[in-house]
Design a protein around this motif. Structure first.
Motif, mmCIF file in Angstrom:
data_model
loop_
_atom_site.group_PDB
_atom_site.id
_atom_site.type_symbol
_atom_site.label_atom_id
_atom_site.label_comp_id
_atom_site.label_asym_id
_atom_site.label_seq_id
_atom_site.Cartn_x
_atom_site.Cartn_y
_atom_site.Cartn_z
ATOM 1 N N HIS A 46 51.028 -87.106 -34.082
ATOM 2 C CA HIS A 46 51.408 -87.858 -35.277
ATOM 3 C C HIS A 46 52.885 -87.620 -35.565
ATOM 4 O O HIS A 46 53.463 -86.621 -35.146
ATOM 5 N N ASN A 47 53.503 -88.526 -36.279
ATOM 6 C CA ASN A 47 54.917 -88.424 -36.662
ATOM 7 C C ASN A 47 55.846 -88.311 -35.457
ATOM 8 O O ASN A 47 56.814 -87.579 -35.472
ATOM 9 N N GLY A 48 55.528 -89.063 -34.408
ATOM 10 C CA GLY A 48 56.377 -89.087 -33.228
ATOM 11 C C GLY A 48 57.599 -89.960 -33.461
ATOM 12 O O GLY A 48 57.685 -90.699 -34.444
ATOM 13 N N PRO A 49 58.561 -89.891 -32.560
ATOM 14 C CA PRO A 49 59.778 -90.698 -32.695
ATOM 15 C C PRO A 49 59.505 -92.171 -32.409
ATOM 16 O O PRO A 49 58.649 -92.505 -31.594
ATOM 17 N N ARG A 50 60.223 -93.046 -33.114
ATOM 18 C CA ARG A 50 60.117 -94.486 -32.846
ATOM 19 C C ARG A 50 61.125 -94.909 -31.781
ATOM 20 O O ARG A 50 60.861 -95.785 -30.988
ATOM 21 N N THR A 51 62.301 -94.289 -31.803
ATOM 22 C CA THR A 51 63.348 -94.601 -30.831
ATOM 23 C C THR A 51 63.951 -93.297 -30.315
ATOM 24 O O THR A 51 63.764 -92.234 -30.915
ATOM 25 N N ALA A 52 64.722 -93.396 -29.235
ATOM 26 C CA ALA A 52 65.374 -92.209 -28.680
ATOM 27 C C ALA A 52 66.393 -91.630 -29.652
ATOM 28 O O ALA A 52 66.653 -90.429 -29.642
ATOM 29 N N SER A 53 66.961 -92.458 -30.534
ATOM 30 C CA SER A 53 67.941 -91.945 -31.498
ATOM 31 C C SER A 53 67.282 -91.089 -32.578
ATOM 32 O O SER A 53 67.974 -90.394 -33.323
ATOM 33 N N ASP A 54 65.957 -91.106 -32.666
ATOM 34 C CA ASP A 54 65.233 -90.237 -33.600
ATOM 35 C C ASP A 54 65.111 -88.812 -33.070
ATOM 36 O O ASP A 54 64.638 -87.927 -33.772
ATOM 37 N N LEU A 55 65.524 -88.592 -31.818
ATOM 38 C CA LEU A 55 65.381 -87.280 -31.176
ATOM 39 C C LEU A 55 66.702 -86.528 -31.147
ATOM 40 O O LEU A 55 67.764 -87.122 -30.974
ATOM 41 N N ARG A 74 76.626 -77.454 -19.747
ATOM 42 C CA ARG A 74 76.562 -76.101 -19.199
ATOM 43 C C ARG A 74 75.172 -75.483 -19.379
ATOM 44 O O ARG A 74 75.025 -74.404 -19.938
ATOM 45 N N VAL A 75 74.179 -76.221 -18.926
ATOM 46 C CA VAL A 75 72.815 -75.718 -18.992
ATOM 47 C C VAL A 75 72.761 -74.417 -18.209
ATOM 48 O O VAL A 75 73.118 -74.382 -17.034
ATOM 49 N N PRO A 76 72.336 -73.316 -18.842
ATOM 50 C CA PRO A 76 72.426 -71.994 -18.215
ATOM 51 C C PRO A 76 71.416 -71.717 -17.120
ATOM 52 O O PRO A 76 71.232 -70.585 -16.740
ATOM 53 N N VAL A 77 70.760 -72.729 -16.573
ATOM 54 C CA VAL A 77 69.772 -72.491 -15.522
ATOM 55 C C VAL A 77 70.426 -71.991 -14.238
ATOM 56 O O VAL A 77 69.790 -71.331 -13.437
ATOM 57 N N ARG A 78 71.665 -72.274 -14.009
ATOM 58 C CA ARG A 78 72.324 -71.873 -12.773
ATOM 59 C C ARG A 78 72.378 -70.348 -12.636
ATOM 60 O O ARG A 78 72.472 -69.836 -11.546
ATOM 61 N N GLU A 79 72.315 -69.638 -13.750
ATOM 62 C CA GLU A 79 72.333 -68.180 -13.691
ATOM 63 C C GLU A 79 71.003 -67.634 -13.190
ATOM 64 O O GLU A 79 70.934 -66.551 -12.652
ATOM 65 N N ILE A 80 69.926 -68.395 -13.374
ATOM 66 C CA ILE A 80 68.604 -67.974 -12.942
ATOM 67 C C ILE A 80 68.139 -68.983 -11.904
ATOM 68 O O ILE A 80 67.592 -70.023 -12.234
ATOM 69 N N SER A 81 68.386 -68.706 -10.659
ATOM 70 C CA SER A 81 68.034 -69.639 -9.593
ATOM 71 C C SER A 81 66.536 -69.881 -9.592
ATOM 72 O O SER A 81 65.743 -68.939 -9.577
ATOM 73 N N GLY A 82 66.162 -71.157 -9.637
ATOM 74 C CA GLY A 82 64.747 -71.514 -9.613
ATOM 75 C C GLY A 82 64.064 -71.387 -10.955
ATOM 76 O O GLY A 82 62.874 -71.637 -11.054
ATOM 77 N N GLY A 83 64.796 -71.047 -12.002
ATOM 78 C CA GLY A 83 64.200 -70.895 -13.324
ATOM 79 C C GLY A 83 64.073 -72.219 -14.048
ATOM 80 O O GLY A 83 64.714 -73.203 -13.702
ATOM 81 N N VAL A 84 63.212 -72.236 -15.051
ATOM 82 C CA VAL A 84 63.007 -73.425 -15.873
ATOM 83 C C VAL A 84 63.709 -73.200 -17.208
ATOM 84 O O VAL A 84 63.521 -72.168 -17.849
ATOM 85 N N THR A 85 64.526 -74.164 -17.623
ATOM 86 C CA THR A 85 65.204 -74.092 -18.912
ATOM 87 C C THR A 85 64.388 -74.874 -19.927
ATOM 88 O O THR A 85 63.980 -76.005 -19.663
ATOM 89 N N THR A 86 64.138 -74.268 -21.089
ATOM 90 C CA THR A 86 63.410 -74.931 -22.165
ATOM 91 C C THR A 86 64.397 -75.454 -23.190
ATOM 92 O O THR A 86 65.236 -74.705 -23.688
ATOM 93 N N MET A 87 64.313 -76.747 -23.474
ATOM 94 C CA MET A 87 65.105 -77.359 -24.530
ATOM 95 C C MET A 87 64.163 -77.704 -25.672
ATOM 96 O O MET A 87 63.026 -78.132 -25.437
ATOM 97 N N HIS A 88 64.633 -77.519 -26.878
ATOM 98 C CA HIS A 88 63.825 -77.840 -28.053
ATOM 99 C C HIS A 88 64.095 -79.272 -28.479
ATOM 100 O O HIS A 88 65.234 -79.739 -28.445
ATOM 101 N N VAL A 89 63.035 -79.958 -28.870
ATOM 102 C CA VAL A 89 63.117 -81.350 -29.299
ATOM 103 C C VAL A 89 62.817 -81.403 -30.792
ATOM 104 O O VAL A 89 61.780 -80.928 -31.245
ATOM 105 N N VAL A 90 63.748 -81.977 -31.545
ATOM 106 C CA VAL A 90 63.573 -82.144 -32.987
ATOM 107 C C VAL A 90 63.498 -83.645 -33.254
ATOM 108 O O VAL A 90 64.297 -84.420 -32.747
ATOM 109 N N VAL A 91 62.515 -84.044 -34.064
ATOM 110 C CA VAL A 91 62.345 -85.452 -34.421
ATOM 111 C C VAL A 91 62.840 -85.669 -35.837
ATOM 112 O O VAL A 91 62.449 -84.945 -36.759
ATOM 113 N N ARG A 92 63.720 -86.662 -35.985
ATOM 114 C CA ARG A 92 64.201 -87.023 -37.317
ATOM 115 C C ARG A 92 63.019 -87.609 -38.081
ATOM 116 O O ARG A 92 62.319 -88.488 -37.586
ATOM 117 N N PRO A 93 62.779 -87.128 -39.306
ATOM 118 C CA PRO A 93 61.648 -87.656 -40.067
ATOM 119 C C PRO A 93 61.842 -89.144 -40.353
ATOM 120 O O PRO A 93 62.957 -89.582 -40.612
#
Length: 116
Positions: A46-55, A74-93
């Motif tokens: 519920h309360n998902g984004p309507r458009t990409a600009s809401d993210l 400069r995503v810091p994944v290069r320091e950890i070879s083979g690692g997964v980088t987690t990005m947080h997603v915020v939805v504009r109300p």
């Protein structure tokens, strides 16, 4: 010519669930990532984004700009070879049309947020 190393990312939603992980080229823009997230957004949320600009995408405490590439962010994944980088997603109300017009006409109703 060296092969471009892909960056593995997953996107953490507000309720703790994830989209991904998937691999992306360092030349992928943040705007493109937002479009992909919107397409993969869980239909049962519920309360998902309507458009990409809401993210908003946040990595290492910084809100990422749409026109920048992963390499420029400069995503810091290069320091950890083979690692997964987690990005947080915020939805504009979502705002009603009346509220959007009111906010546009009234600069004193705007707020700013800083992540330190």
């Amino acid at each position: 010519m060296a092969k471009e190393e892909l960056i593995e990312l997953k996107f953490r939603l507000f309720d703790g669930t994830d989209i991904g992980p998937n691999k992306y080229s360092p030349s992928t823009t943040v705007g493109t990532l937002k479009e992909l997230i919107l397409a993969q957004w869980p239909k049962d949320k519920h309360n998902g984004p309507r458009t990409a600009s809401d993210l908003k995408l946040i990595n290492a405490g910084k809100i990422l700009e749409n026109n920048r590439t992963l390499a420029q962010c400069r995503v810091p994944v290069r320091e950890i070879s083979g690692g997964v980088t987690t990005m947080h997603v915020v939805v504009r109300p979502p705002l009603s049309d009346k509220n959007e017009k009111q906010l546009a006409d009234s600069p004193e109703n705007r707020c700013l947020c800083s992540i330190l």
